[in-house]
Design a protein around this motif. Sequence first.
Motif, mmCIF file in Angstrom:
data_model
loop_
_atom_site.group_PDB
_atom_site.id
_atom_site.type_symbol
_atom_site.label_atom_id
_atom_site.label_comp_id
_atom_site.label_asym_id
_atom_site.label_seq_id
_atom_site.Cartn_x
_atom_site.Cartn_y
_atom_site.Cartn_z
ATOM 1 N N ALA A 50 -71.339 -36.111 12.620
ATOM 2 C CA ALA A 50 -70.220 -35.975 13.021
ATOM 3 C C ALA A 50 -69.313 -37.190 13.598
ATOM 4 O O ALA A 50 -68.312 -37.462 13.212
ATOM 5 C CB ALA A 50 -70.226 -34.858 14.364
ATOM 6 N N ARG A 51 -70.040 -37.973 14.294
ATOM 7 C CA ARG A 51 -69.595 -39.209 14.848
ATOM 8 C C ARG A 51 -68.987 -39.951 13.836
ATOM 9 O O ARG A 51 -67.848 -40.707 13.862
ATOM 10 C CB ARG A 51 -70.555 -39.937 15.685
ATOM 11 N N SER A 52 -69.803 -40.210 12.583
ATOM 12 C CA SER A 52 -69.408 -40.853 11.635
ATOM 13 C C SER A 52 -68.350 -40.646 10.815
ATOM 14 O O SER A 52 -67.516 -41.066 10.126
ATOM 15 C CB SER A 52 -70.509 -40.946 10.469
ATOM 16 N N THR A 53 -67.638 -39.554 11.135
ATOM 17 C CA THR A 53 -66.243 -38.909 10.526
ATOM 18 C C THR A 53 -65.203 -39.258 11.353
ATOM 19 O O THR A 53 -63.922 -38.859 10.869
ATOM 20 C CB THR A 53 -66.394 -37.484 10.285
ATOM 21 N N ILE A 54 -65.393 -39.751 12.678
ATOM 22 C CA ILE A 54 -64.307 -40.366 13.465
ATOM 23 C C ILE A 54 -63.845 -41.533 13.035
ATOM 24 O O ILE A 54 -64.481 -42.426 12.962
ATOM 25 C CB ILE A 54 -64.538 -40.180 14.918
ATOM 26 N N SER A 55 -62.549 -41.866 12.431
ATOM 27 C CA SER A 55 -61.990 -42.914 11.894
ATOM 28 C C SER A 55 -61.697 -43.897 13.143
ATOM 29 O O SER A 55 -61.488 -43.568 14.384
ATOM 30 C CB SER A 55 -60.664 -42.700 11.341
ATOM 31 N N ARG A 56 -61.527 -45.134 12.756
ATOM 32 C CA ARG A 56 -61.255 -46.197 13.683
ATOM 33 C C ARG A 56 -59.880 -45.813 14.498
ATOM 34 O O ARG A 56 -59.741 -45.738 15.793
ATOM 35 C CB ARG A 56 -61.188 -47.571 13.024
ATOM 36 N N GLU A 57 -59.110 -45.264 13.708
ATOM 37 C CA GLU A 57 -57.426 -44.852 14.060
ATOM 38 C C GLU A 57 -57.533 -43.697 13.408
ATOM 39 O O GLU A 57 -57.274 -43.211 12.333
ATOM 40 C CB GLU A 57 -56.434 -45.680 13.735
ATOM 41 N N HIS A 58 -57.871 -42.199 14.257
ATOM 42 C CA HIS A 58 -58.018 -41.059 13.701
ATOM 43 C C HIS A 58 -56.620 -40.327 13.696
ATOM 44 O O HIS A 58 -56.324 -39.720 12.927
ATOM 45 C CB HIS A 58 -58.991 -40.205 14.586
ATOM 46 N N PHE A 59 -55.835 -40.290 14.956
ATOM 47 C CA PHE A 59 -54.589 -39.922 15.143
ATOM 48 C C PHE A 59 -53.839 -40.660 16.061
ATOM 49 O O PHE A 59 -54.262 -41.202 17.026
ATOM 50 C CB PHE A 59 -54.688 -38.329 15.011
ATOM 51 N N LEU A 60 -52.455 -40.214 16.126
ATOM 52 C CA LEU A 60 -51.597 -40.809 16.988
ATOM 53 C C LEU A 60 -50.558 -39.898 17.668
ATOM 54 O O LEU A 60 -50.213 -38.845 16.750
ATOM 55 C CB LEU A 60 -50.681 -41.860 16.180
ATOM 56 N N ILE A 61 -50.277 -39.927 18.950
ATOM 57 C CA ILE A 61 -49.101 -39.011 19.329
ATOM 58 C C ILE A 61 -48.323 -39.921 19.859
ATOM 59 O O ILE A 61 -48.324 -41.042 20.797
ATOM 60 C CB ILE A 61 -50.021 -38.433 20.694
ATOM 61 N N VAL A 62 -46.898 -39.696 19.522
ATOM 62 C CA VAL A 62 -45.572 -40.407 19.705
ATOM 63 C C VAL A 62 -44.824 -39.564 20.453
ATOM 64 O O VAL A 62 -44.605 -38.313 20.257
ATOM 65 C CB VAL A 62 -45.208 -40.992 18.419
ATOM 66 N N ALA A 63 -44.140 -40.108 21.561
ATOM 67 C CA ALA A 63 -43.051 -39.432 22.148
ATOM 68 C C ALA A 63 -41.878 -40.001 21.786
ATOM 69 O O ALA A 63 -41.545 -40.895 21.497
ATOM 70 C CB ALA A 63 -43.195 -39.637 23.803
ATOM 71 N N GLU A 64 -40.835 -39.173 21.188
ATOM 72 C CA GLU A 64 -39.542 -39.309 20.707
ATOM 73 C C GLU A 64 -38.517 -38.653 21.394
ATOM 74 O O GLU A 64 -38.536 -37.578 22.148
ATOM 75 C CB GLU A 64 -39.449 -38.824 18.970
ATOM 76 N N ASP A 65 -37.167 -39.242 21.301
ATOM 77 C CA ASP A 65 -36.172 -38.766 21.566
ATOM 78 C C ASP A 65 -36.220 -38.527 23.258
ATOM 79 O O ASP A 65 -35.781 -37.613 23.808
ATOM 80 C CB ASP A 65 -35.549 -37.367 21.332
ATOM 81 N N VAL A 66 -36.487 -39.680 24.007
ATOM 82 C CA VAL A 66 -36.665 -39.527 25.320
ATOM 83 C C VAL A 66 -35.441 -39.667 25.984
ATOM 84 O O VAL A 66 -34.507 -40.450 25.902
ATOM 85 C CB VAL A 66 -37.775 -40.726 25.514
ATOM 86 N N ARG A 67 -35.259 -38.815 27.244
ATOM 87 C CA ARG A 67 -34.159 -38.810 28.023
ATOM 88 C C ARG A 67 -34.490 -38.293 29.316
ATOM 89 O O ARG A 67 -35.474 -37.577 29.450
ATOM 90 C CB ARG A 67 -32.819 -38.118 27.404
ATOM 91 N N ARG A 68 -33.573 -38.499 30.079
ATOM 92 C CA ARG A 68 -34.107 -37.898 31.671
ATOM 93 C C ARG A 68 -33.487 -36.505 31.634
ATOM 94 O O ARG A 68 -32.248 -36.130 31.318
ATOM 95 C CB ARG A 68 -33.386 -38.747 32.683
#
Length: 180
Positions: A50-68
Amino acid sequence: CGSAAVAPHGDSRRPSQEAPPPFFSHLTPLRVGRAFQGELLDALVQQEVARSTISREHFLIVAEDVRRHLADDRPECRFVLKNLSGNGVQLNGEALKARGEERVLLHGDVIELSRAVADHGVSYEVGFLQFRFDLSQSCVREADSLQGTFEASICSETSMGSRCSGTSSGATPGWPQVAG
């Protein structure tokens, strides 16, 4: 919040210069993979297959349209999950297989890492690690929502699918935390 990732960059502007929009593009994306959380992932996922299927960069979470947000002055964001792995990732059971494939991420969503298994000529995905996106105690808010912690569950593989148990802890500044 206590996070350097949410704080604006150093301010060397003169008072007469116009300030950038509050928090816009000042949140650091959360990258998940062996290159960033190798020791944590090794501890959470005991099986090498299972560990061998985890990529060096597997996924990314980005915050967009940030405002107060006007009511409580907390930054309001739209969160996006981006698959970076040829092995893919699942969001609420939906497979994101293509590199670069994106989905909007909402409070309560479950991100799952899985691997392909063949059993009697039938191939299927078996989950082995889940992350729950939870903004209930975050210093940022989902756009139009008051709801960041990540809860990581270890899933054991069985012939009947996957079974999850236990949690682990860790934190990434300015982003949802791994809750224990």
